[in-house]
Design a protein around this motif. Sequence first.
Motif, mmCIF file in Angstrom:
data_model
loop_
_atom_site.group_PDB
_atom_site.id
_atom_site.type_symbol
_atom_site.label_atom_id
_atom_site.label_comp_id
_atom_site.label_asym_id
_atom_site.label_seq_id
_atom_site.Cartn_x
_atom_site.Cartn_y
_atom_site.Cartn_z
ATOM 1 N N LEU A 287 0.844 -1.178 0.000
ATOM 2 C CA LEU A 287 0.000 0.000 0.000
ATOM 3 C C LEU A 287 0.887 1.238 0.000
ATOM 4 C CD1 LEU A 287 -1.389 -2.238 2.180
ATOM 5 C CD2 LEU A 287 -3.280 -0.640 1.844
ATOM 6 N N LEU A 288 0.427 2.285 -0.650
ATOM 7 C CA LEU A 288 1.176 3.529 -0.696
ATOM 8 C C LEU A 288 0.227 4.695 -0.872
ATOM 9 C CD1 LEU A 288 2.864 4.068 -4.171
ATOM 10 C CD2 LEU A 288 1.348 2.142 -3.734
ATOM 11 N N ARG A 289 0.791 5.894 -0.797
ATOM 12 C CA ARG A 289 0.020 7.120 -0.943
ATOM 13 C C ARG A 289 0.770 8.017 -1.923
ATOM 14 N NH1 ARG A 289 0.683 9.863 3.390
ATOM 15 N NH2 ARG A 289 -1.276 11.052 3.445
ATOM 16 N N ASP B 36 -10.114 -2.908 9.775
ATOM 17 C CA ASP B 36 -9.797 -4.017 8.875
ATOM 18 C C ASP B 36 -9.612 -3.549 7.439
ATOM 19 O OD1 ASP B 36 -9.909 -5.993 10.920
ATOM 20 O OD2 ASP B 36 -12.094 -6.020 10.768
ATOM 21 N N GLY B 37 -9.021 -2.364 7.293
ATOM 22 C CA GLY B 37 -8.851 -1.785 5.975
ATOM 23 C C GLY B 37 -7.991 -2.628 5.049
ATOM 24 N N ILE B 38 -6.958 -3.252 5.595
ATOM 25 C CA ILE B 38 -6.089 -4.065 4.739
ATOM 26 C C ILE B 38 -6.842 -5.269 4.194
ATOM 27 C CG2 ILE B 38 -4.090 -5.598 4.774
ATOM 28 C CD1 ILE B 38 -2.662 -3.547 6.499
ATOM 29 N N ASP B 39 -7.632 -5.912 5.019
ATOM 30 C CA ASP B 39 -8.429 -7.047 4.543
ATOM 31 C C ASP B 39 -9.456 -6.597 3.508
ATOM 32 O OD1 ASP B 39 -7.064 -8.827 6.128
ATOM 33 O OD2 ASP B 39 -8.543 -8.799 7.756
ATOM 34 N N GLY C 186 2.047 -3.998 9.020
ATOM 35 C CA GLY C 186 3.045 -4.204 7.984
ATOM 36 C C GLY C 186 4.345 -3.508 8.319
ATOM 37 N N TYR C 187 5.204 -3.444 7.308
ATOM 38 C CA TYR C 187 6.562 -2.946 7.480
ATOM 39 C C TYR C 187 6.903 -1.937 6.394
ATOM 40 C CZ TYR C 187 6.817 -7.150 10.372
ATOM 41 O OH TYR C 187 6.572 -8.112 11.325
ATOM 42 N N ALA C 188 7.887 -1.089 6.701
ATOM 43 C CA ALA C 188 8.339 -0.080 5.744
ATOM 44 C C ALA C 188 9.787 0.262 6.037
ATOM 45 C CB ALA C 188 7.461 1.178 5.829
ATOM 46 N N ILE C 189 10.408 0.983 5.103
ATOM 47 C CA ILE C 189 11.746 1.522 5.322
ATOM 48 C C ILE C 189 11.622 2.848 6.055
ATOM 49 C CG2 ILE C 189 13.874 2.317 4.229
ATOM 50 C CD1 ILE C 189 13.078 0.700 1.766
ATOM 51 N N LEU D 254 3.862 0.403 2.463
ATOM 52 C CA LEU D 254 3.526 -0.384 3.636
ATOM 53 C C LEU D 254 3.308 -1.794 3.116
ATOM 54 C CD1 LEU D 254 2.636 -0.906 6.567
ATOM 55 C CD2 LEU D 254 0.345 -0.135 5.920
ATOM 56 N N VAL D 255 4.185 -2.720 3.488
ATOM 57 C CA VAL D 255 4.141 -4.087 2.971
ATOM 58 C C VAL D 255 3.595 -5.000 4.060
ATOM 59 C CG1 VAL D 255 5.445 -5.935 1.880
ATOM 60 C CG2 VAL D 255 6.147 -3.556 1.542
ATOM 61 N N THR D 256 2.564 -5.761 3.729
ATOM 62 C CA THR D 256 1.889 -6.584 4.721
ATOM 63 C C THR D 256 2.772 -7.765 5.154
ATOM 64 O OG1 THR D 256 0.766 -7.745 2.916
ATOM 65 C CG2 THR D 256 -0.433 -5.956 4.007
ATOM 66 N N PRO D 257 2.572 -8.251 6.385
ATOM 67 C CA PRO D 257 3.444 -9.303 6.921
ATOM 68 C C PRO D 257 3.501 -10.555 6.076
ATOM 69 C CG PRO D 257 2.195 -8.287 8.701
ATOM 70 C CD PRO D 257 1.635 -7.736 7.413
ATOM 71 N N ASP D 258 2.400 -10.935 5.433
ATOM 72 C CA ASP D 258 2.404 -12.152 4.633
ATOM 73 C C ASP D 258 3.371 -12.053 3.462
ATOM 74 O OD1 ASP D 258 0.273 -10.233 3.790
ATOM 75 O OD2 ASP D 258 0.124 -11.593 2.087
ATOM 76 N N GLU D 259 3.587 -10.859 2.955
ATOM 77 C CA GLU D 259 4.505 -10.669 1.837
ATOM 78 C C GLU D 259 5.946 -10.527 2.316
ATOM 79 O OE1 GLU D 259 5.002 -7.756 -2.067
ATOM 80 O OE2 GLU D 259 3.021 -8.235 -1.249
#
Length: 283
Positions: free
Chosen positions: A3-5, A41-44, A152-155, A188-193
């Motif tokens: 996800l990004l903006r 639950d926006g990501i889902d 999720g995770y990001a730099i 923003l990269v989700t944990p599953d990825e």
Amino acid sequence: MKLLRVGEPGAETPVVLDEDGTAFALTDLTGDIDGAFLASDGIDRARAALAEGSLPAVDTAGLRTGAPVARPGKVVCIGLNYRDHAEETGAAVPERPVVFLKDPSTVVGPFDPVLIPRGSVKTDWEVELAVVIGREARYLAGPDAAKDCIAGYAISNDVSEREFQLEFSAQWDLGKSCESFNPLGPWLVTPDEVGDPQDLGLRLAVNGETRQDGSTRNMVFDVAYLVWYLSRYMVLRPGDVINTGTPAGVALGLPGTPYLREGDTVELSIDGLGAQRQTLRNA
């Protein structure tokens, strides 16, 4: 999922990328990628809409990339969380996490300029794995429970002014909270990825010269432990960001290495999380 903006500051469009990197607008689901979106639950919902093919495609070419999370409630930072970084700065490896807060208004886009504060002579770089909270974390039972609270995770580039941080005050705030001192993203990269957050390479170069080349395997306290630990002392809320520390290679730990000056470029990357690039300007 990523996800990004994109768009000008304060007017970013929320976007999701499919497996091929095609961008789709999330504007039918949310006005922004923020704490409220993550808490609901926006990501889902984004994942389901992407699978259904109900999202409109958007052309992001030429658009500014903003931080992937809007208006974090707080940015919590962990100091000396890599053994090699503690060693290079002459500090003991901590027995408990070293915790400090950073002004959340320091968060900017991953390609936005970083402003060298007026009077600064020791502006430094720090590539870090950022954790974005997606569900309230309060008095968690243990590190295993923390995993369900991570969106999720990001730099993150935890930019620091070392003179302000270490010589002007007994606390680190002055050297950590200058404007533009926390580029975040691009995604923003989700944990599953992401997979295992404790097996990611981190790199940073200044003017094309590698300064940091480390791995999250060398963290003193891992991601799940940090989320659990922090939940014992503060409530972590959706949209909050945790900067989890930096590996060796900062200017502070390299005697003779010049600190950042106007016109310098800093490039960062973390496995699976993309890349950043900033140009330094005087404030």
